[in-house]
Design a protein around this motif. Structure first.
Motif, PDB file in Angstrom:
ATOM      1  N   HIS A   6       9.642  -2.352 -16.152  1.00 58.03           N
ATOM      2  CA  HIS A   6       8.751  -0.970 -16.446  1.00 58.03           C
ATOM      3  C   HIS A   6       8.118  -0.792 -15.061  1.00 58.03           C
ATOM      4  CE1 HIS A   6       5.802   1.790 -17.413  1.00 58.03           C
ATOM      5  NE2 HIS A   6       4.876   1.061 -16.954  1.00 58.03           N
ATOM      6  N   ARG A   7       8.510   0.439 -14.483  1.00 58.89           N
ATOM      7  CA  ARG A   7       7.883   1.045 -13.158  1.00 58.89           C
ATOM      8  C   ARG A   7       6.972   2.116 -13.641  1.00 58.89           C
ATOM      9  NH1 ARG A   7      13.325  -0.454 -12.196  1.00 58.89           N
ATOM     10  NH2 ARG A   7      13.494  -1.737 -10.566  1.00 58.89           N
ATOM     11  N   GLU A   8       6.030   2.355 -13.064  1.00 62.28           N
ATOM     12  CA  GLU A   8       5.267   3.521 -13.108  1.00 62.28           C
ATOM     13  C   GLU A   8       5.840   4.485 -12.244  1.00 62.28           C
ATOM     14  OE1 GLU A   8       1.717   4.004 -15.240  1.00 62.28           O
ATOM     15  OE2 GLU A   8       3.269   2.992 -16.180  1.00 62.28           O
ATOM     16  N   PRO A   9       5.331   5.505 -12.144  1.00 59.42           N
ATOM     17  CA  PRO A   9       6.020   6.956 -11.330  1.00 59.42           C
ATOM     18  C   PRO A   9       5.111   6.628  -9.924  1.00 59.42           C
ATOM     19  CG  PRO A   9       4.573   7.805 -12.915  1.00 59.42           C
ATOM     20  CD  PRO A   9       4.551   6.383 -13.469  1.00 59.42           C
ATOM     21  N   LEU A  10       6.005   6.518  -8.885  1.00 63.86           N
ATOM     22  CA  LEU A  10       5.255   6.477  -7.473  1.00 63.86           C
ATOM     23  C   LEU A  10       4.916   7.999  -7.183  1.00 63.86           C
ATOM     24  CD1 LEU A  10       7.125   4.120  -5.252  1.00 63.86           C
ATOM     25  CD2 LEU A  10       4.878   4.578  -5.667  1.00 63.86           C
ATOM     26  N   THR A  11       5.165   8.989  -7.861  1.00 59.45           N
ATOM     27  CA  THR A  11       4.819  10.510  -7.456  1.00 59.45           C
ATOM     28  C   THR A  11       3.443  10.567  -8.153  1.00 59.45           C
ATOM     29  OG1 THR A  11       5.977  11.172  -9.602  1.00 59.45           O
ATOM     30  CG2 THR A  11       7.176  11.352  -7.505  1.00 59.45           C
ATOM     31  N   SER A  12       2.993   9.518  -8.779  1.00 62.85           N
ATOM     32  CA  SER A  12       1.469   9.423  -9.133  1.00 62.85           C
ATOM     33  C   SER A  12       0.630   9.165  -8.114  1.00 62.85           C
ATOM     34  CB  SER A  12       1.416   8.669 -10.675  1.00 62.85           C
ATOM     35  OG  SER A  12      -0.090   8.343 -10.673  1.00 62.85           O
ATOM     36  N   ASP A  13      -0.213   9.894  -7.849  1.00 54.08           N
ATOM     37  CA  ASP A  13      -1.157   9.474  -6.421  1.00 54.08           C
ATOM     38  C   ASP A  13      -1.972   8.303  -6.703  1.00 54.08           C
ATOM     39  OD1 ASP A  13      -2.859  10.545  -8.449  1.00 54.08           O
ATOM     40  OD2 ASP A  13      -3.821  11.857  -7.259  1.00 54.08           O
ATOM     41  N   ILE A  14      -2.301   7.910  -8.015  1.00 54.37           N
ATOM     42  CA  ILE A  14      -2.996   6.562  -8.147  1.00 54.37           C
ATOM     43  C   ILE A  14      -1.877   5.576  -7.871  1.00 54.37           C
ATOM     44  CG2 ILE A  14      -2.638   6.768 -10.665  1.00 54.37           C
ATOM     45  CD1 ILE A  14      -5.531   5.130  -8.877  1.00 54.37           C
ATOM     46  N   ILE A  15      -0.845   5.519  -8.252  1.00 54.12           N
ATOM     47  CA  ILE A  15       0.243   4.557  -8.280  1.00 54.12           C
ATOM     48  C   ILE A  15       0.639   4.350  -6.854  1.00 54.12           C
ATOM     49  CG2 ILE A  15       2.464   3.784  -8.991  1.00 54.12           C
ATOM     50  CD1 ILE A  15       0.474   3.548 -11.122  1.00 54.12           C
ATOM     51  N   PHE A  16       0.665   5.531  -6.407  1.00 51.77           N
ATOM     52  CA  PHE A  16       1.083   5.565  -4.705  1.00 51.77           C
ATOM     53  C   PHE A  16       0.183   4.651  -3.973  1.00 51.77           C
ATOM     54  CE2 PHE A  16       1.274   7.443  -0.455  1.00 51.77           C
ATOM     55  CZ  PHE A  16       2.629   7.511  -0.190  1.00 51.77           C
ATOM     56  N   LYS A  17      -1.214   5.159  -4.208  1.00 49.84           N
ATOM     57  CA  LYS A  17      -2.173   4.397  -3.456  1.00 49.84           C
ATOM     58  C   LYS A  17      -2.268   2.940  -3.862  1.00 49.84           C
ATOM     59  CE  LYS A  17      -7.014   4.735  -1.819  1.00 49.84           C
ATOM     60  NZ  LYS A  17      -7.975   5.570  -1.314  1.00 49.84           N
ATOM     61  N   ALA A  18      -2.074   2.616  -5.205  1.00 52.23           N
ATOM     62  CA  ALA A  18      -2.229   1.000  -5.589  1.00 52.23           C
ATOM     63  C   ALA A  18      -1.075   0.315  -4.788  1.00 52.23           C
ATOM     64  CB  ALA A  18      -1.939   1.029  -6.917  1.00 52.23           C
ATOM     65  N   VAL A  19       0.243   0.921  -4.492  1.00 48.34           N
ATOM     66  CA  VAL A  19       1.277   0.336  -3.923  1.00 48.34           C
ATOM     67  C   VAL A  19       1.241   0.224  -2.460  1.00 48.34           C
ATOM     68  CG1 VAL A  19       4.056   0.572  -3.459  1.00 48.34           C
ATOM     69  CG2 VAL A  19       3.080   0.827  -5.635  1.00 48.34           C
ATOM     70  N   TYR A  20       0.778   1.168  -1.790  1.00 44.08           N
ATOM     71  CA  TYR A  20       0.704   1.181  -0.215  1.00 44.08           C
ATOM     72  C   TYR A  20      -0.635   0.960   0.202  1.00 44.08           C
ATOM     73  CZ  TYR A  20       5.502   3.143  -0.656  1.00 44.08           C
ATOM     74  OH  TYR A  20       6.840   3.340  -0.694  1.00 44.08           O
ATOM     75  N   GLY A  21      -1.780   1.288  -0.528  1.00 48.62           N
ATOM     76  CA  GLY A  21      -3.133   1.178  -0.088  1.00 48.62           C
ATOM     77  C   GLY A  21      -4.087  -0.023  -0.174  1.00 48.62           C
ATOM     78  N   GLN A  22      -3.381  -1.132  -0.773  1.00 49.82           N
ATOM     79  CA  GLN A  22      -4.228  -2.422  -0.900  1.00 49.82           C
ATOM     80  C   GLN A  22      -4.132  -3.206   0.323  1.00 49.82           C
ATOM     81  OE1 GLN A  22      -4.031  -4.335  -4.903  1.00 49.82           O
ATOM     82  NE2 GLN A  22      -2.391  -3.206  -5.205  1.00 49.82           N
ATOM     83  N   ASP A  23      -5.411  -3.643   0.849  1.00 51.93           N
ATOM     84  CA  ASP A  23      -5.529  -4.269   2.247  1.00 51.93           C
ATOM     85  C   ASP A  23      -4.886  -5.911   2.102  1.00 51.93           C
ATOM     86  OD1 ASP A  23      -6.321  -5.042   4.637  1.00 51.93           O
ATOM     87  OD2 ASP A  23      -8.239  -4.969   4.535  1.00 51.93           O
ATOM     88  N   ASN A  24      -3.623  -5.760   1.972  1.00 54.79           N
ATOM     89  CA  ASN A  24      -3.006  -7.294   1.965  1.00 54.79           C
ATOM     90  C   ASN A  24      -1.508  -7.207   2.621  1.00 54.79           C
ATOM     91  OD1 ASN A  24      -0.759  -6.496   0.174  1.00 54.79           O
ATOM     92  ND2 ASN A  24      -2.261  -6.460  -1.543  1.00 54.79           N
ATOM     93  N   GLN A  25      -1.160  -8.272   3.239  1.00 57.73           N
ATOM     94  CA  GLN A  25       0.146  -8.020   3.847  1.00 57.73           C
ATOM     95  C   GLN A  25       1.285  -7.341   3.352  1.00 57.73           C
ATOM     96  OE1 GLN A  25      -1.555  -9.113   7.180  1.00 57.73           O
ATOM     97  NE2 GLN A  25       0.568  -9.111   7.407  1.00 57.73           N
ATOM     98  N   GLU A  26       1.417  -7.647   1.981  1.00 57.66           N
ATOM     99  CA  GLU A  26       2.798  -6.892   1.182  1.00 57.66           C
ATOM    100  C   GLU A  26       2.510  -5.463   1.345  1.00 57.66           C
ATOM    101  OE1 GLU A  26       2.109 -11.280  -0.025  1.00 57.66           O
ATOM    102  OE2 GLU A  26       0.698  -9.366   0.126  1.00 57.66           O
ATOM    103  N   CYS A  27       1.432  -4.912   1.067  1.00 58.19           N
ATOM    104  CA  CYS A  27       1.061  -3.579   1.123  1.00 58.19           C
ATOM    105  C   CYS A  27       1.010  -2.969   2.433  1.00 58.19           C
ATOM    106  CB  CYS A  27      -0.231  -3.184   0.344  1.00 58.19           C
ATOM    107  SG  CYS A  27      -0.126  -3.383  -1.534  1.00 58.19           S
ATOM    108  N   LYS A  28       0.658  -3.598   3.470  1.00 56.21           N
ATOM    109  CA  LYS A  28       0.677  -3.216   4.735  1.00 56.21           C
ATOM    110  C   LYS A  28       2.024  -3.203   5.385  1.00 56.21           C
ATOM    111  CE  LYS A  28      -2.580  -4.748   7.602  1.00 56.21           C
ATOM    112  NZ  LYS A  28      -3.214  -5.722   8.756  1.00 56.21           N
ATOM    113  N   HIS A  29       2.868  -4.023   5.110  1.00 51.69           N
ATOM    114  CA  HIS A  29       4.216  -3.925   5.512  1.00 51.69           C
ATOM    115  C   HIS A  29       4.963  -2.910   4.859  1.00 51.69           C
ATOM    116  CE1 HIS A  29       8.109  -5.415   6.693  1.00 51.69           C
ATOM    117  NE2 HIS A  29       8.328  -5.728   5.656  1.00 51.69           N
ATOM    118  N   ALA A  30       4.793  -2.533   3.476  1.00 51.12           N
ATOM    119  CA  ALA A  30       5.409  -1.497   2.947  1.00 51.12           C
ATOM    120  C   ALA A  30       4.804   0.054   3.561  1.00 51.12           C
ATOM    121  CB  ALA A  30       5.076  -1.628   1.467  1.00 51.12           C
TER     122      ALA A  30
END
Length: 297
Positions: A6-30
């Protein structure tokens, strides 16, 4: 039988922020990979950044329509550049003004109190939109800076407004290896959360795109969190109601506009929209009332 992922849509602003906006090394690298690709930073890559408004899933669970999450991701790079990036779901007639305001606000924040103007930091706003914003321009990625109107000579690049229009990326029906890296990423954005595009998404994952592979691992993890799913659905229902209300207001307004009580009718509609938290500028567009008239209601 292979388990369906299951993958949520990355075109959703909330999902986009959850993927790229969390302050951890994985999100920062992405996010670094994403920014370097969009900004074409091969020669001067971003290697580190600091989140200025990090995202928290726990805080997300406590939010509602009266206390929404700001969906942009605001970071500062290792060289002091300020970058604001956002996946934009709906684009209104005021969208360009909004991105310009964001850019000017970054400029303001980049000049510390008492500092000289030569310390201004480069400010970059990146807006990813699902459709088409500039139909007259062929390129999917456009960058605007301050230039001379007659000659095109650039005054400064300290403020850059970037727009990535997913609706212009011509990927459908093409093998992923025939696409540019940006087209591959755009195709991945569009295919995520779309079960009928699973096969194509899997073919994108077989390319050598690091940003897609890193993003996909984060997206699968984020998609398992029911709090995000609930918040996304709640926001989508709220936004659908707002759009319906705006359209109804426009239809009612046109009908009542032929009668003597047109302005009062729009005042009633404006009060309703205002009570629901709609922006005053948008209410003005819908009703034809001035912002001063709306503020007095």
């Amino acid at each position: 039988m292979k388990k369906q992922i299951h993958r949520e849509p990355l075109t959703s602003d909330i999902i986009f922020k959850a993927v790229y906006g969390q302050d951890n090394q994985e999100c920062k690298h992405a996010l670094i990979l994403l920014l370097n690709l969009i900004l074409e930073r091969k020669d001067d890559p971003i290697v580190d950044l600091t989140y200025k408004n990090p995202f928290s899933i726990a805080e997300c669970a406590e939010c509602n329509e009266k206390k929404p999450i700001v969906m942009d991701i605001f970071v500062e790079t290792q060289s002091g550049e300020l970058i604001d990036i956002e996946m934009q779901i709906h684009v209104s007639g005021l969208f360009i003004n909004r991105t310009l305001f964001y850019g000017c606000d970054l400029i303001r924040q980049g000049l510390e109190l008492g500092s000289e103007y030569d310390t201004l930091k480069k400010s970059i706003v990146i807006s990813i939109v699902r459709g088409k914003l500039f139909p007259e321009l062929p390129a999917a990625h456009t960058c605007f800076t301050m230039c001379n109107q007659a000659t095109g000579k650039e005054l400064t690049d300290l403020l850059q407004l970037h727009y990535l229009e997913l609706g212009k990326l011509n990927w459908e029906g093409k093998p992923p290896e025939m696409l540019s890296p940006l087209e591959q990423l755009g195709a991945y954005f569009c295919c995520s959360g779309q079960p009928e595009q699973t096969a194509y998404l899997e073919s994108l994952l077989r390319t050598e795109s690091e940003v897609i592979s890193v993003t996909d691992e984060l997206l699968k993890k984020v998609s398992e969190d029911e709090r995000l799913w609930a918040y996304r659905r709640s926001r989508e229902m709220y936004e659908r109601d707002q759009i319906t209300l705006r359209n109804q207001a426009w239809r009612d307004g046109r009908k009542e506009g032929m009668e003597e009580g047109r302005k009062e009718t729009f005042a009633v509609i404006a009060r309703q929209l205002k009570s629901r938290g709609m922006d005053v500028e948008e209410i003005s567009e819908v009703t034809g009332l001035t912002t001063d008239e709306i503020n007095l209601l």
